[in-house]
Design a protein around this motif. Structure first.
Motif, PDB file in Angstrom:
ATOM      1  N   GLU A  15      35.343  38.940  44.212  1.00 13.43           N
ATOM      2  CA  GLU A  15      36.252  38.003  43.548  1.00 13.43           C
ATOM      3  C   GLU A  15      35.489  37.022  42.666  1.00 13.43           C
ATOM      4  OE1 GLU A  15      36.408  38.522  46.871  1.00 13.43           O
ATOM      5  OE2 GLU A  15      38.392  39.354  47.239  1.00 13.43           O
ATOM      6  N   LEU A  16      34.348  36.548  43.180  1.00 16.49           N
ATOM      7  CA  LEU A  16      33.518  35.609  42.426  1.00 16.49           C
ATOM      8  C   LEU A  16      33.019  36.250  41.133  1.00 16.49           C
ATOM      9  CD1 LEU A  16      32.075  32.875  42.258  1.00 16.49           C
ATOM     10  CD2 LEU A  16      30.177  33.930  43.491  1.00 16.49           C
ATOM     11  N   MET A  17      32.512  37.472  41.208  1.00 11.30           N
ATOM     12  CA  MET A  17      32.008  38.170  40.026  1.00 11.30           C
ATOM     13  C   MET A  17      33.131  38.420  39.020  1.00 11.30           C
ATOM     14  SD  MET A  17      28.826  38.417  40.439  1.00 11.30           S
ATOM     15  CE  MET A  17      28.275  39.642  39.302  1.00 11.30           C
ATOM     16  N   SER A  19      35.881  36.637  38.591  1.00 10.18           N
ATOM     17  CA  SER A  19      36.221  35.338  37.990  1.00 10.18           C
ATOM     18  C   SER A  19      35.185  34.927  36.948  1.00 10.18           C
ATOM     19  CB  SER A  19      36.305  34.254  39.060  1.00 10.18           C
ATOM     20  OG  SER A  19      37.296  34.570  39.991  1.00 10.18           O
ATOM     21  N   LEU A  20      33.915  35.069  37.254  1.00 10.39           N
ATOM     22  CA  LEU A  20      32.859  34.716  36.312  1.00 10.39           C
ATOM     23  C   LEU A  20      32.901  35.594  35.058  1.00 10.39           C
ATOM     24  CD1 LEU A  20      29.856  33.959  38.681  1.00 10.39           C
ATOM     25  CD2 LEU A  20      31.254  32.330  37.393  1.00 10.39           C
ATOM     26  N   SER A  21      33.230  36.863  35.228  1.00 12.03           N
ATOM     27  CA  SER A  21      33.335  37.774  34.080  1.00 12.03           C
ATOM     28  C   SER A  21      34.466  37.350  33.148  1.00 12.03           C
ATOM     29  CB  SER A  21      33.584  39.205  34.540  1.00 12.03           C
ATOM     30  OG  SER A  21      32.508  39.663  35.305  1.00 12.03           O
ATOM     31  N   ILE A  23      35.759  34.337  32.842  1.00 12.66           N
ATOM     32  CA  ILE A  23      35.363  33.081  32.213  1.00 12.66           C
ATOM     33  C   ILE A  23      34.374  33.325  31.074  1.00 12.66           C
ATOM     34  CG2 ILE A  23      34.103  30.922  32.597  1.00 12.66           C
ATOM     35  CD1 ILE A  23      35.397  30.878  35.419  1.00 12.66           C
ATOM     36  N   ALA A  24      33.420  34.225  31.280  1.00  7.96           N
ATOM     37  CA  ALA A  24      32.430  34.532  30.238  1.00  7.96           C
ATOM     38  C   ALA A  24      33.105  35.129  29.008  1.00  7.96           C
ATOM     39  CB  ALA A  24      31.374  35.479  30.784  1.00  7.96           C
TER      40      ALA A  24
END
Length: 160
Positions: A15-17, A19-21, A23-24
């Motif tokens: 989930e963290l990865m 979300s970061l993707s 956002i990027a």
């Protein structure tokens, strides 16, 4: 006795990865949009500045026929153009949107006048994608004269 199910709290690595993707991707798109909008704004400002100088020169010609002795300093001192076009030394230095100069070389009698916009970004060889060439094309389509990018970041506009 049944085993109680263990409850997990928080977010997992997946989930963290994700979300970061997301956002990027959003940041890249926003940055690209800002860069394009910023370049367009600078181009529009430069066209407005050249048009302002052309209008001021037309008024100067009424007082001094044939643009006799016209320079950027005389246009500003005579209030034919706004002082904001003078830049740091009231002679056009550092006055354009890219920090380059707005120059009005003293015209030759009967030859019209020239406005030079220096310091315009010029990268690459494609005829229509550099900022310098875009500016020359925009000015050519909006004024009575010709505008040419010299390939080194100077747009020369000749008014007849």
């Amino acid at each position: 006795m049944l085993k109680q199910l263990k409850r997990e709290r928080g977010i997992g690595l997946l989930e963290l990865m994700l979300s970061l993707s997301i956002i990027a991707i959003l940041l890249v798109m926003a940055t690209r949009y800002f860069m394009v909008a910023n370049e367009s704004q600078k181009l529009n400002n430069a066209v407005s500045e050249v048009n302002g100088i052309a209008g001021g020169a037309a008024n100067y010609d009424l007082s001094y026929p044939g643009y006799a002795g016209m320079t950027m300093t005389k246009l500003i001192d005579g209030r034919f153009v706004p002082g904001s076009l003078g830049g740091s030394d009231t002679n056009g230095t550092g006055a354009n949107p890219w920090g380059g100069n707005l120059e009005v070389p003293t015209p030759t009698a009967g030859q019209g006048f020239v406005v030079k916009v220096t310091g315009v970004p010029f990268l690459g060889d494609d005829a229509n994608t550099t900022t310098c060439k875009k500016l020359a094309n925009m000015i050519s389509s909006s004024v009575k004269g010709s505008a040419v990018c010299d390939g080194a970041g100077t747009v020369t506009v000749t008014f007849y």
